[in-house]
Design a protein around this motif. Structure first.
Motif, short mmCIF file in Angstrom:
data_model
loop_
_atom_site.label_atom_id
_atom_site.label_comp_id
_atom_site.label_asym_id
_atom_site.label_seq_id
_atom_site.Cartn_x
_atom_site.Cartn_y
_atom_site.Cartn_z
N ALA A 84 0.83 -1.21 0.00
CA ALA A 84 0.00 0.00 0.00
C ALA A 84 0.86 1.25 0.00
N VAL A 242 -3.87 5.63 4.88
CA VAL A 242 -3.52 4.44 4.10
C VAL A 242 -3.26 3.25 5.02
N VAL A 246 -5.47 -0.35 5.48
CA VAL A 246 -4.88 -1.69 5.31
C VAL A 246 -5.21 -2.56 6.51
#
Length: 397
Positions: A84, A242, A246
C-alpha cells in the motif's frame, strides 16, 4: 591609577562589591556553559549521518492484537502495508525494520569475528532485521559484496547473511575484505557506507543488518519510506489513512522525517542550551543594570572627590579611565570566581547529559563578553563624572 588604590576603593563598599562579584560569577558560569552546550548541540546536529534526513520518513507502529504481532500474520500484515505504501504517489521505496535509526538506544548486541574474538568483540552494536528494500530506502552505497535480494529464514541452525557498515567492517576485519568472513551472527555478504545508528552504541556508525522475516514484534516495528524530492509532505499526509485502511488494528505512535528524528535525539541538549542561553541573557542584562546603578551612585556620591581631583589637575580622560578601571577590576575578579562556578556547573550538568569539559578559550571568550557588557553599562556614568565642574564640587568645602 595604581592597583592597590583600586582595591581600596572597592573595599570601601564591601556589600555592593560582594553582591556585584557574585552576580558576575553566576553570569559567567551560565554564559560559559550555555556557549559550550550550544556549540556541542550545533556540532551534533550538523555531523554527517549518512542519511537523507529530509526525504526519508519513519513510521513507528504496533499492532493492537497479539495475533498480528507474531508470525505468520505479522508477515502478511507487513507485506500488505508495504504494498500500500509503495502505491502512494511520490514514494520511491518502502521497507520495514525492527527499529529505526538515529536513536538513543534500542535492540543491540555484541558482534565479533569468530577467528579473532578477543580483539574484535564489539558490544552495543545495533542489530537490524529488515526487508530487502531497506538499503534502497536509506540510499546507502554498496562498497563490498552484494546485498541480499530476499528475506531469509532466521533459525537456531541457520543465520541470514549479515550486512555491515564500513566502520564496523574495518574494525572487525582491519585491512581485509569482510565479504565471506564469519561473524557470531552469520557470514558477511556485503559492506555498505556508514549511517548513524544508536547514540549509546559503541560507535554511532557501527551497524549490523540482516534481511530476514520477522517472527514477533511485541514492542512494535518501524516502516521506512523514501520519497521523491519535494513530495515528503504530501506523502506524510496520507500515511495514517492508508495504513489504517490496510489494517485498523494498529497503533501509530509517530510519523517523523529523519530530520525530526535527529532533533528528537538531541532534544535534551537543545532544550537545555536554549534555557541556559535565556538565563544567561537575563543575567547579563541584570549585571549591566547593576553595574550601571553602582557606578552612577558612586559618581553622585564622589562628586566632591572628583571635583578636587579635577581642581588638582586631573584630566577628564583620567577620571573616565579611573571609573572604567574600577569596573574592569571588579569584572576580572568576578570572571575568576565565575570560572570556578562554571566548573561546578559543568560537572553537575555532565551527570545529567553528555557534556564536554571546558576548554581554555571559552573562559576567554565569555570573559570578553562580560567585560564588554560591563564597560558598555558603566560608560555613560563614567562620562557624567567627566562633566563635574571643579568649582561647583569644591563650594561645599
Amino acid at each position: 591609577m595604581s592597583l592597590p588604590l583600586l582595591f581600596k576603593v572597592l573595599l570601601t563598599r564591601k556589600v555592593v562589591t560582594i553582591l556585584l562579584l557574585l552576580q558576575l560569577a553566576i553570569t559567567l558560569a551560565l554564559l560559559l556553559n550555555s556557549v559550550l552546550l550550544a556549540q556541542q548541540t550545533h556540532q551534533q546536529l550538523n555531523q554527517p549521518t549518512g542519511l537523507d534526513l529530509e526525504e526519508t520518513l519513519l513510521v513507528q507502529i504496533k499492532p493492537t492484537t497479539p495475533q498480528l504481532r507474531a508470525y505468520p500474520l505479522l508477515e502478511d500484515l507487513l507485506e500488505r502495508q508495504l504494498n500500500a505504501l509503495r502505491n502512494i504517489p511520490g514514494v520511491v521505496a518502502a521497507a520495514y525494520s525492527n527499529q529505526g535509526m538515529l536513536l538513543q538506544g534500542g535492540n543491540n548486541g555484541n558482534v565479533y569475528n569468530v577467528d579473532d574474538e578477543e580483539r574484535s568483540n564489539t558490544s552495543s552494536v545495533p542489530i537490524y532485521f529488515v526487508s530487502a528494500d531497506y538499503f534502497k530506502v536509506l540510499g546507502v552505497d554498496v562498497l563490498q559484496g552484494r546485498l541480499p535480494q530476499q528475506s531469509s529464514l532466521f533459525t537456531k541452525e541457520s543465520f541470514p547473511s549479515v550486512v555491515l557498515t564500513q566502520s564496523l567492517a574495518e574494525h572487525l576485519f582491519p585491512e581485509q575484505s569482510a565479504v565471506g568472513r564469519q561473524l557470531n551472527r552469520g557470514s558477511v555478504s556485503a559492506v555498505i557506507s556508514d549511517f548513524y545508528g544508536q547514540r549509546n552504541g559503541e560507535n554511532v556508525m557501527y551497524n549490523s543488518i540482516q534481511v530476514t522475516r520477522p517472527f514477533s514484534v511485541d514492542w512494535g516495528y518501524t516502516l521506512l519510506l523514501r520519497t521523491s524530492p519535494g513530495q515528503t509532505s504530501a506523502v506524510r499526509q496520507q500515511l495514517t489513512t492508508v495504513l489504517q485502511q490496510v489494517e485498523p488494528n494498529i497503533e501509530i505512535f509517530h510519523i517523523r522525517s529523519l530530520a525530526e528524528q535527529q532533533q528528537q535525539l538531541y532534544r535534551n541538549e537543545y532544550g537545555l542550551a536554549t534555557l541556559l542561553t535565556i538565563l544567561s541573557a537575563l543575567m547579563l542584562v541584570v549585571t549591566m543594570i547593576s553595574s550601571y546603578s553602582s557606578t552612577h551612585f558612586q559618581v553622585l556620591k564622589r562628586q566632591q572627590e572628583i571635583g578636587i581631583k579635577r581642581a588638582l589637575g586631573a584630566s577628564k580622560r583620567l577620571i573616565f579611565i579611573e571609573l572604567l578601571s574600577e569596573g574592569w577590576l571588579c569584572t576580572l575578579i568576578g570572571t575568576l570566581l565565575g570560572i570556578g562556578c562554571a566548573l561546578l556547573l559543568n560537572h553537575g550538568l555532565s551527570q545529567v547529559i553528555s557534556l564536554p569539559s571546558l576548554n581554555w578559550w571559552l573562559p576567554l571568550l565569555t570573559g570578553a563578553i562580560l567585560l564588554f557588557s560591563v564597560t558598555l553599562a558603566i560608560w555613560y556614568p563614567a562620562t557624567i563624572a567627566t562633566r563635574v565642574s571643579p568649582a561647583t564640587a569644591t563650594k561645599a568645602l
